[in-house]
Design a protein around this motif. Sequence first.
Motif, PDB file in Angstrom:
ATOM      1  N   GLY A 263       0.817  -1.207   0.000  1.00  0.00           N
ATOM      2  CA  GLY A 263       0.000   0.000   0.000  1.00  0.00           C
ATOM      3  C   GLY A 263       0.849   1.254   0.000  1.00  0.00           C
ATOM      4  N   LEU A 264       0.280   2.321  -0.532  1.00  0.00           N
ATOM      5  CA  LEU A 264       0.950   3.619  -0.591  1.00  0.00           C
ATOM      6  C   LEU A 264      -0.026   4.704  -0.181  1.00  0.00           C
ATOM      7  CD1 LEU A 264       3.154   5.666  -1.457  1.00  0.00           C
ATOM      8  CD2 LEU A 264       2.298   5.448  -3.802  1.00  0.00           C
ATOM      9  N   ASP A 265       0.354   5.499   0.819  1.00  0.00           N
ATOM     10  CA  ASP A 265      -0.429   6.652   1.253  1.00  0.00           C
ATOM     11  C   ASP A 265       0.279   7.894   0.735  1.00  0.00           C
ATOM     12  OD1 ASP A 265      -1.807   8.685   2.485  1.00  0.00           O
ATOM     13  OD2 ASP A 265      -1.550   7.926   4.527  1.00  0.00           O
ATOM     14  N   VAL A 266      -0.195   8.392  -0.396  1.00  0.00           N
ATOM     15  CA  VAL A 266       0.460   9.536  -1.034  1.00  0.00           C
ATOM     16  C   VAL A 266       0.359  10.780  -0.165  1.00  0.00           C
ATOM     17  CG1 VAL A 266       0.445  11.051  -3.050  1.00  0.00           C
ATOM     18  CG2 VAL A 266       0.106   8.604  -3.340  1.00  0.00           C
ATOM     19  N   ASP A 267      -0.825  11.027   0.377  1.00  0.00           N
ATOM     20  CA  ASP A 267      -1.013  12.230   1.199  1.00  0.00           C
ATOM     21  C   ASP A 267      -0.208  12.155   2.492  1.00  0.00           C
ATOM     22  OD1 ASP A 267      -2.780  13.277  -0.679  1.00  0.00           O
ATOM     23  OD2 ASP A 267      -4.507  12.276   0.239  1.00  0.00           O
ATOM     24  N   GLY A 268      -0.167  10.968   3.093  1.00  0.00           N
ATOM     25  CA  GLY A 268       0.575  10.811   4.338  1.00  0.00           C
ATOM     26  C   GLY A 268       2.042  10.508   4.144  1.00  0.00           C
ATOM     27  N   ARG A 269       2.455  10.353   2.890  1.00  0.00           N
ATOM     28  CA  ARG A 269       3.844  10.065   2.538  1.00  0.00           C
ATOM     29  C   ARG A 269       4.383   8.853   3.316  1.00  0.00           C
ATOM     30  NH1 ARG A 269       7.491  15.284   0.852  1.00  0.00           N
ATOM     31  NH2 ARG A 269       5.974  16.232  -0.553  1.00  0.00           N
ATOM     32  N   SER A 270       3.732   7.724   3.110  1.00  0.00           N
ATOM     33  CA  SER A 270       4.197   6.502   3.761  1.00  0.00           C
ATOM     34  C   SER A 270       3.821   5.292   2.916  1.00  0.00           C
ATOM     35  CB  SER A 270       3.592   6.366   5.164  1.00  0.00           C
ATOM     36  OG  SER A 270       2.200   6.141   5.089  1.00  0.00           O
ATOM     37  N   VAL A 271       4.551   4.199   3.107  1.00  0.00           N
ATOM     38  CA  VAL A 271       4.231   2.928   2.457  1.00  0.00           C
ATOM     39  C   VAL A 271       3.983   1.894   3.548  1.00  0.00           C
ATOM     40  CG1 VAL A 271       5.543   3.395   0.356  1.00  0.00           C
ATOM     41  CG2 VAL A 271       6.679   2.289   2.274  1.00  0.00           C
ATOM     42  N   SER A 272       3.052   0.989   3.294  1.00  0.00           N
ATOM     43  CA  SER A 272       2.773  -0.089   4.233  1.00  0.00           C
ATOM     44  C   SER A 272       3.299  -1.387   3.664  1.00  0.00           C
ATOM     45  CB  SER A 272       1.268  -0.197   4.500  1.00  0.00           C
ATOM     46  OG  SER A 272       0.552  -0.402   3.294  1.00  0.00           O
ATOM     47  N   TYR A 273       3.682  -2.308   4.552  1.00  0.00           N
ATOM     48  CA  TYR A 273       4.251  -3.569   4.100  1.00  0.00           C
ATOM     49  C   TYR A 273       3.951  -4.680   5.096  1.00  0.00           C
ATOM     50  CZ  TYR A 273       7.977  -2.863   7.583  1.00  0.00           C
ATOM     51  OH  TYR A 273       8.654  -2.677   8.753  1.00  0.00           O
ATOM     52  N   THR A 274       4.194  -5.915   4.649  1.00  0.00           N
ATOM     53  CA  THR A 274       4.059  -7.097   5.490  1.00  0.00           C
ATOM     54  C   THR A 274       5.391  -7.815   5.504  1.00  0.00           C
ATOM     55  OG1 THR A 274       1.734  -7.310   4.834  1.00  0.00           O
ATOM     56  CG2 THR A 274       2.784  -9.236   5.846  1.00  0.00           C
ATOM     57  N   ASP A 275       5.896  -8.142   6.706  1.00  0.00           N
ATOM     58  CA  ASP A 275       7.199  -8.789   6.771  1.00  0.00           C
ATOM     59  C   ASP A 275       7.068 -10.305   6.617  1.00  0.00           C
ATOM     60  OD1 ASP A 275       6.473  -9.916   9.209  1.00  0.00           O
ATOM     61  OD2 ASP A 275       7.751  -8.602  10.417  1.00  0.00           O
ATOM     62  N   SER A 276       8.190 -11.021   6.720  1.00  0.00           N
ATOM     63  CA  SER A 276       8.204 -12.451   6.455  1.00  0.00           C
ATOM     64  C   SER A 276       7.422 -13.270   7.469  1.00  0.00           C
ATOM     65  CB  SER A 276       9.654 -12.953   6.404  1.00  0.00           C
ATOM     66  OG  SER A 276      10.326 -12.640   7.612  1.00  0.00           O
ATOM     67  N   GLU A 277       7.074 -12.664   8.615  1.00  0.00           N
ATOM     68  CA  GLU A 277       6.264 -13.354   9.619  1.00  0.00           C
ATOM     69  C   GLU A 277       4.820 -12.878   9.620  1.00  0.00           C
ATOM     70  OE1 GLU A 277       8.240 -12.996  13.379  1.00  0.00           O
ATOM     71  OE2 GLU A 277       9.595 -14.668  12.920  1.00  0.00           O
ATOM     72  N   GLY A 278       4.455 -12.111   8.594  1.00  0.00           N
ATOM     73  CA  GLY A 278       3.078 -11.659   8.460  1.00  0.00           C
ATOM     74  C   GLY A 278       2.729 -10.427   9.269  1.00  0.00           C
ATOM     75  N   ARG A 279       3.712  -9.798   9.888  1.00  0.00           N
ATOM     76  CA  ARG A 279       3.441  -8.591  10.678  1.00  0.00           C
ATOM     77  C   ARG A 279       3.379  -7.364   9.776  1.00  0.00           C
ATOM     78  NH1 ARG A 279       8.248  -9.072  14.914  1.00  0.00           N
ATOM     79  NH2 ARG A 279       9.312  -9.254  12.893  1.00  0.00           N
ATOM     80  N   ARG A 280       2.508  -6.438  10.153  1.00  0.00           N
ATOM     81  CA  ARG A 280       2.325  -5.225   9.376  1.00  0.00           C
ATOM     82  C   ARG A 280       3.312  -4.159   9.818  1.00  0.00           C
ATOM     83  NH1 ARG A 280      -0.171  -5.034   4.939  1.00  0.00           N
ATOM     84  NH2 ARG A 280      -0.998  -2.963   5.384  1.00  0.00           N
TER      85      ARG A 280
END
Length: 432
Positions: free
Chosen positions: A80-97
């Motif tokens: 995911g990408l939040d353009v207005d908030g200038r951040s990216v979201s991700y999921t790591d190898s253990e499924g954590r956000r």
Amino acid sequence: MVRPTIVIVGGGFAGFHAARRLARRARGAADVVLINPTDYFLYLPLLPEVAGGVLDPRRVAVPLVDTLPGVRVVVGEVDGLDVDGRSVSYTDSEGRRGRLAYHRLVLAAGSVNKLLPIPGVADHAHGFRGIPEALHLRERLIQQIELADAADDPAEREARCTFVVVGAGYTGTEVAAQGQLFTDEIARRHPRLGGVRPRWLLLDTADRVLPGLADRMSREAGRVLRERGVEVCLGTSVGEATADGVRLSDGRFVPSRTLVWCVGVRPDPLVEATELPVTKGRITVDEYLAVPGHPEILACGDAAAVPDPSRPGEITPMTAQHAVRQGRLAADNIAASYGVGRRRPYRHRDLGFVVDLGGWQATANPLHVPLSGPPARAVALGYHLLSLPANRARTVADWLFTATGTRPAVQLGLVPGEAVPLDTAAPELIRR
């Protein structure tokens, strides 16, 4: 003073070289963060040699931490990408956000297997974009020869010794070339096969192999493959795939247990998830690699629709050469936005291509000088050694062992077929 954070999404050719250049240009004045599904950069051009039993897979897996000093590496899949908030979201190898804030962002997510709505293909074919798929194919080739050796039915033997590659572009041609040499060598170790030679088919709807490269390279590659016994079926594709074989578009049914899908690539699904403007499925950028309306976001490589200055109105092809250059330019233009250097538009000069056909055969046109046979092979090896960021000595050792000995032919059972589905957004990962 708070240092700005530059986030790079994707550790392929574009992302890796953007991170390396940025770390050198920043000199500690900014935090450079690279987020990638794996902790290595995959040197994709040598992947067919992994499938063909020439190289250990670790040779083409370049550790990011070791080769990117000054860069923070985060292992995870950006979703995911939040353009207005200038951040990216991700999921790591253990499924954590997780979430990463950025001041500048480089989108270099790369590409995945291109799918076509052909019955059975998604269920019975496997792609060729990551190490898991290459390892699966290598073990599949060994497995099918061994099962053919154990079979008493001649028809079953023939089917298991038949391998179909769809797509006669750069990847498909090299996969067929390396695979044919590998299976021939394995079959010779099984006297019970009674001299049965593995059958390889290379399909493409185009009228020649390597349709995107020079005619001379196409003719040479086609000649080498045909002389080795590979059936090059042009103007032909797959009409249907089943567990027992492949129905071709010309009506023929080819009994086979192995279907390799190399028809091309499409931008990573993250491109759609960003909701940024797209051109031909790739993120729209200007000649400076910036997204219109969002100067803080740059995109490069296969994920970006970079205007091609040599072909007005067109975008650059999805090649490693373009990705490397665009990654470096993205880094330079970000540095320029902080007052270091100047902003430049994307320009390129075609340096030529190399196609490794295995053994002592290759075709190349470095700086548009046509070469074939051992000279082209030497150029191909030299090019790959210069382009590899690490593992050079070990790679040369593997090449020498293969040239003077045999290719290892054992099944380790590490990557079953269900772990590498064709329809995946992350071919570099094993699905569990």
